[in-house]
Design a protein around this motif. Structure first.
Motif, PDB file in Angstrom:
ATOM      1  N   ASN A 152       0.818  -1.227   0.000  1.00 59.64           N
ATOM      2  CA  ASN A 152       0.000   0.000   0.000  1.00 59.64           C
ATOM      3  C   ASN A 152       0.847   1.272   0.000  1.00 59.64           C
ATOM      4  OD1 ASN A 152      -2.477  -1.257  -0.137  1.00 59.64           O
ATOM      5  ND2 ASN A 152      -2.624  -1.493   2.072  1.00 59.64           N
ATOM      6  N   GLN A 153       2.018   1.184  -0.593  1.00 60.13           N
ATOM      7  CA  GLN A 153       2.855   2.399  -0.705  1.00 60.13           C
ATOM      8  C   GLN A 153       2.176   3.416  -1.607  1.00 60.13           C
ATOM      9  OE1 GLN A 153       7.133   2.336  -1.266  1.00 60.13           O
ATOM     10  NE2 GLN A 153       7.004   0.100  -1.203  1.00 60.13           N
ATOM     11  N   ILE A 154       2.381   4.692  -1.264  1.00 64.95           N
ATOM     12  CA  ILE A 154       1.833   5.770  -2.099  1.00 64.95           C
ATOM     13  C   ILE A 154       2.877   6.101  -3.161  1.00 64.95           C
ATOM     14  CG2 ILE A 154       0.868   8.117  -2.120  1.00 64.95           C
ATOM     15  CD1 ILE A 154      -0.674   6.523  -0.113  1.00 64.95           C
ATOM     16  N   LYS A 155       2.452   6.064  -4.404  1.00 64.80           N
ATOM     17  CA  LYS A 155       3.365   6.361  -5.514  1.00 64.80           C
ATOM     18  C   LYS A 155       2.696   7.387  -6.421  1.00 64.80           C
ATOM     19  CE  LYS A 155       5.145   1.646  -5.339  1.00 64.80           C
ATOM     20  NZ  LYS A 155       5.330   0.363  -6.037  1.00 64.80           N
ATOM     21  N   THR A 156       3.467   7.924  -7.348  1.00 66.43           N
ATOM     22  CA  THR A 156       2.874   8.866  -8.307  1.00 66.43           C
ATOM     23  C   THR A 156       3.057   8.323  -9.705  1.00 66.43           C
ATOM     24  OG1 THR A 156       3.373  10.714  -6.873  1.00 66.43           O
ATOM     25  CG2 THR A 156       2.916  11.246  -9.162  1.00 66.43           C
ATOM     26  N   GLN A 157       1.995   8.372 -10.469  1.00 63.47           N
ATOM     27  CA  GLN A 157       2.122   7.893 -11.841  1.00 63.47           C
ATOM     28  C   GLN A 157       2.773   8.962 -12.700  1.00 63.47           C
ATOM     29  OE1 GLN A 157      -1.126   5.852 -13.726  1.00 63.47           O
ATOM     30  NE2 GLN A 157      -0.510   6.814 -15.661  1.00 63.47           N
ATOM     31  N   THR A 158       3.913   8.621 -13.259  1.00 66.74           N
ATOM     32  CA  THR A 158       4.619   9.606 -14.065  1.00 66.74           C
ATOM     33  C   THR A 158       4.248   9.479 -15.546  1.00 66.74           C
ATOM     34  OG1 THR A 158       6.434   8.052 -14.007  1.00 66.74           O
ATOM     35  CG2 THR A 158       6.603   9.970 -12.563  1.00 66.74           C
ATOM     36  N   GLY A 159       4.145   8.248 -16.028  1.00 68.58           N
ATOM     37  CA  GLY A 159       3.867   8.050 -17.456  1.00 68.58           C
ATOM     38  C   GLY A 159       2.469   8.500 -17.836  1.00 68.58           C
ATOM     39  N   GLU A 160       2.303   8.796 -19.123  1.00 68.89           N
ATOM     40  CA  GLU A 160       0.998   9.261 -19.608  1.00 68.89           C
ATOM     41  C   GLU A 160      -0.038   8.140 -19.586  1.00 68.89           C
ATOM     42  OE1 GLU A 160      -0.934  11.213 -23.608  1.00 68.89           O
ATOM     43  OE2 GLU A 160       1.208  10.744 -23.588  1.00 68.89           O
ATOM     44  N   VAL A 161       0.455   6.903 -19.807  1.00 69.69           N
ATOM     45  CA  VAL A 161      -0.503   5.792 -19.902  1.00 69.69           C
ATOM     46  C   VAL A 161      -0.130   4.673 -18.935  1.00 69.69           C
ATOM     47  CG1 VAL A 161      -0.969   6.235 -22.348  1.00 69.69           C
ATOM     48  CG2 VAL A 161       0.792   4.558 -21.720  1.00 69.69           C
ATOM     49  N   ILE A 162      -1.128   3.872 -18.587  1.00 67.35           N
ATOM     50  CA  ILE A 162      -0.863   2.638 -17.849  1.00 67.35           C
ATOM     51  C   ILE A 162      -0.882   1.518 -18.878  1.00 67.35           C
ATOM     52  CG2 ILE A 162      -1.760   1.040 -16.108  1.00 67.35           C
ATOM     53  CD1 ILE A 162      -3.171   3.332 -14.798  1.00 67.35           C
ATOM     54  N   ILE A 163       0.152   0.679 -18.843  1.00 70.93           N
ATOM     55  CA  ILE A 163       0.116  -0.525 -19.679  1.00 70.93           C
ATOM     56  C   ILE A 163       0.173  -1.723 -18.739  1.00 70.93           C
ATOM     57  CG2 ILE A 163       1.089   0.494 -21.781  1.00 70.93           C
ATOM     58  CD1 ILE A 163       3.789  -0.796 -20.867  1.00 70.93           C
ATOM     59  N   PHE A 164      -0.112  -2.885 -19.268  1.00 69.51           N
ATOM     60  CA  PHE A 164      -0.253  -4.066 -18.422  1.00 69.51           C
ATOM     61  C   PHE A 164       0.807  -5.096 -18.807  1.00 69.51           C
ATOM     62  CE2 PHE A 164      -4.138  -1.765 -18.512  1.00 69.51           C
ATOM     63  CZ  PHE A 164      -4.614  -1.842 -17.216  1.00 69.51           C
ATOM     64  N   THR A 165       1.736  -5.332 -17.851  1.00 66.89           N
ATOM     65  CA  THR A 165       2.803  -6.305 -18.113  1.00 66.89           C
ATOM     66  C   THR A 165       2.918  -7.299 -16.955  1.00 66.89           C
ATOM     67  OG1 THR A 165       4.372  -4.814 -17.082  1.00 66.89           O
ATOM     68  CG2 THR A 165       4.185  -4.664 -19.478  1.00 66.89           C
ATOM     69  N   ALA A 166       2.071  -7.153 -15.962  1.00 60.67           N
ATOM     70  CA  ALA A 166       2.066  -8.014 -14.779  1.00 60.67           C
ATOM     71  C   ALA A 166       0.777  -7.702 -14.016  1.00 60.67           C
ATOM     72  CB  ALA A 166       3.283  -7.703 -13.889  1.00 60.67           C
ATOM     73  N   GLU A 167       0.551  -8.425 -12.899  1.00 60.30           N
ATOM     74  CA  GLU A 167      -0.623  -8.103 -12.082  1.00 60.30           C
ATOM     75  C   GLU A 167      -0.564  -6.622 -11.697  1.00 60.30           C
ATOM     76  OE1 GLU A 167      -0.945 -10.536  -8.561  1.00 60.30           O
ATOM     77  OE2 GLU A 167      -2.729  -9.470  -7.860  1.00 60.30           O
ATOM     78  N   LEU A 168      -1.705  -5.966 -11.701  1.00 59.01           N
ATOM     79  CA  LEU A 168      -1.734  -4.534 -11.376  1.00 59.01           C
ATOM     80  C   LEU A 168      -2.972  -4.268 -10.519  1.00 59.01           C
ATOM     81  CD1 LEU A 168      -0.597  -1.805 -13.712  1.00 59.01           C
ATOM     82  CD2 LEU A 168      -2.869  -1.515 -12.794  1.00 59.01           C
ATOM     83  N   ASP A 169      -2.795  -3.546  -9.425  1.00 59.81           N
ATOM     84  CA  ASP A 169      -3.915  -3.303  -8.503  1.00 59.81           C
ATOM     85  C   ASP A 169      -3.653  -1.973  -7.788  1.00 59.81           C
ATOM     86  OD1 ASP A 169      -6.089  -3.539  -6.872  1.00 59.81           O
ATOM     87  OD2 ASP A 169      -5.560  -5.504  -6.048  1.00 59.81           O
ATOM     88  N   ARG A 170      -4.202  -0.903  -8.354  1.00 64.40           N
ATOM     89  CA  ARG A 170      -3.896   0.448  -7.863  1.00 64.40           C
ATOM     90  C   ARG A 170      -5.157   1.232  -7.548  1.00 64.40           C
ATOM     91  NH1 ARG A 170       0.319   2.489 -12.531  1.00 64.40           N
ATOM     92  NH2 ARG A 170       1.911   0.923 -12.168  1.00 64.40           N
ATOM     93  N   ILE A 171      -5.109   1.937  -6.435  1.00 65.02           N
ATOM     94  CA  ILE A 171      -6.200   2.851  -6.069  1.00 65.02           C
ATOM     95  C   ILE A 171      -5.695   4.275  -6.278  1.00 65.02           C
ATOM     96  CG2 ILE A 171      -7.608   3.724  -4.172  1.00 65.02           C
ATOM     97  CD1 ILE A 171      -7.376   0.962  -2.852  1.00 65.02           C
ATOM     98  N   TYR A 172      -6.399   5.034  -7.096  1.00 64.06           N
ATOM     99  CA  TYR A 172      -6.096   6.453  -7.310  1.00 64.06           C
ATOM    100  C   TYR A 172      -7.186   7.244  -6.587  1.00 64.06           C
ATOM    101  CZ  TYR A 172      -3.049   4.978 -11.166  1.00 64.06           C
ATOM    102  OH  TYR A 172      -2.061   4.408 -11.905  1.00 64.06           O
ATOM    103  N   PRO A 173      -6.929   7.744  -5.372  1.00 64.21           N
ATOM    104  CA  PRO A 173      -8.010   8.386  -4.619  1.00 64.21           C
ATOM    105  C   PRO A 173      -8.590   9.624  -5.304  1.00 64.21           C
ATOM    106  CG  PRO A 173      -6.185   7.832  -3.169  1.00 64.21           C
ATOM    107  CD  PRO A 173      -5.702   7.627  -4.575  1.00 64.21           C
ATOM    108  N   LYS A 174      -7.713  10.449  -5.904  1.00 58.23           N
ATOM    109  CA  LYS A 174      -8.182  11.733  -6.453  1.00 58.23           C
ATOM    110  C   LYS A 174      -7.782  11.850  -7.911  1.00 58.23           C
ATOM    111  CE  LYS A 174      -8.453  15.409  -3.141  1.00 58.23           C
ATOM    112  NZ  LYS A 174      -7.779  16.398  -2.396  1.00 58.23           N
TER     113      LYS A 174
END
Ligand code: BG6
Length: 287
Positions: A186-208
């Motif tokens: 549950n670390q807080i991270k920031t998405q830098t890239g313009e897009v999300i791509i899928f290369t592995a399991e992915l499970d992210r909550i973007y609160p705002k």
């Protein structure tokens, strides 16, 4: 105008559903969960939602696909792990209040009220309405009234499953947003890239977020989401987790992603006694 819909039982089960067909779309909505399972756009000749072909249609069990509603909490209950994941709304029987048809399509109003059962999970009086508009686009409205003498706090999410080739897909609209990485403590991270791509399991909550996203599979194949609710969740179980899901084919992780809209984590809502709150989402194949 005459009402054109059919009430039916789902796949040899006891679950009741409503089948809608008009000049814009074909749709299927089940009263358990107030869940839209299918939305086929006739103009685009395209399904906008994914439904597992191994989905289990059982009383009290969430159906894998379409748009189950997570309410009044998202994910595991914060203090009691014995309570159902994603709340009780997706497992509860909703009431059909009305179906109307006009020149823009069908308007289906469903309702869930507190009961002895819901109070075992969440001890508040409430009225939750979901208005589903099946027209050229799919529009959902969530309206919650607090009928309790006390303020309550809730979270919710439209847990939308979209049909797309996972490995060719990109999700746009979340650049520079902070997210909770549910697969990394549950670390807080920031998405830098313009897009999300899928290369592995992915499970992210973007609160705002801005509430506007798109899923692009190739130049022609896009799904657009506009939501007044500000949180988003992006999920794909990939290979190993899919094997643990009994209601999904082992290779089905390649065929869907979830982009969920709602109010979760830091954006859960406090609703005072006697107040109501509304959120809306529009899902379409054209911008
Ligand atoms: C997502 C969560 O919203 O739902 C995931 O972020 C979870 O962590 C997924 O695995 C599916 O949940 P469920 O209860 O429908 O299997």
């Amino acid at each position: 105008m005459t009402k054109q819909y059919k009430a039916l039982k789902l796949a040899n089960s006891e679950l009741e559903a409503i089948e809608i067909s008009n000049k814009f779309c074909d749709a299927l909505i089940t009263l358990q969960g107030g869940q839209i399972l299918k939305f086929f756009s006739k103009k685009q000749n395209k399904d906008l939602l994914w439904l597992s072909d191994l989905a289990e249609y059982e009383t009290g069990k969430a159906i894998r696909g379409g748009i189950p509603l997570c309410f009044p909490w998202f994910g595991g209950h914060p203090t009691n792990t014995n309570l159902p994941a994603h709340g009780f709304a997706r497992n509860s029987l909703w009431q059909l209040t009305s179906i109307n048809e006009d020149a823009t399509g069908h308007h289906i109003l469903l309702e869930l009220n507190d009961s002895e059962t819901t109070r075992l999970y969440w001890n508040y009086a409430f009225k939750l309405e979901m208005l589903i508009h099946c027209g050229e686009d799919l529009k959902l409205e969530f309206k919650l009234q607090n009928l309790d003498p006390q303020t309550f706090e809730f979270g919710f999410a439209w847990h939308s499953y979209f049909p797309t080739k996972t490995q060719n897909s990109q999700v746009l609209g979340l650049q520079n947003s902070s997210y909770i990485d549910q697969l990394d403590g549950n670390q807080i991270k920031t998405q830098t890239g313009e897009v999300i791509i899928f290369t592995a399991e992915l499970d992210r909550i973007y609160p705002k977020t801005s509430g506007q996203f798109s899923i692009q599979q190739n130049e022609q194949d896009h799904i657009y989401i506009k939501s007044t609710a500000k949180s988003a969740v992006v999920w794909n179980p990939w290979i190993e987790k899919t094997k643990r899901l009994t209601d999904v084919r082992d290779d089905a992780w390649q065929d869907f992603i979830c982009v969920e809209m709602g109010q979760v984590a830091t954006e859960q809502v406090h609703l005072a006694a006697g107040q109501h709150v509304c959120y809306a989402v529009q899902i379409s194949a054209v911008p």
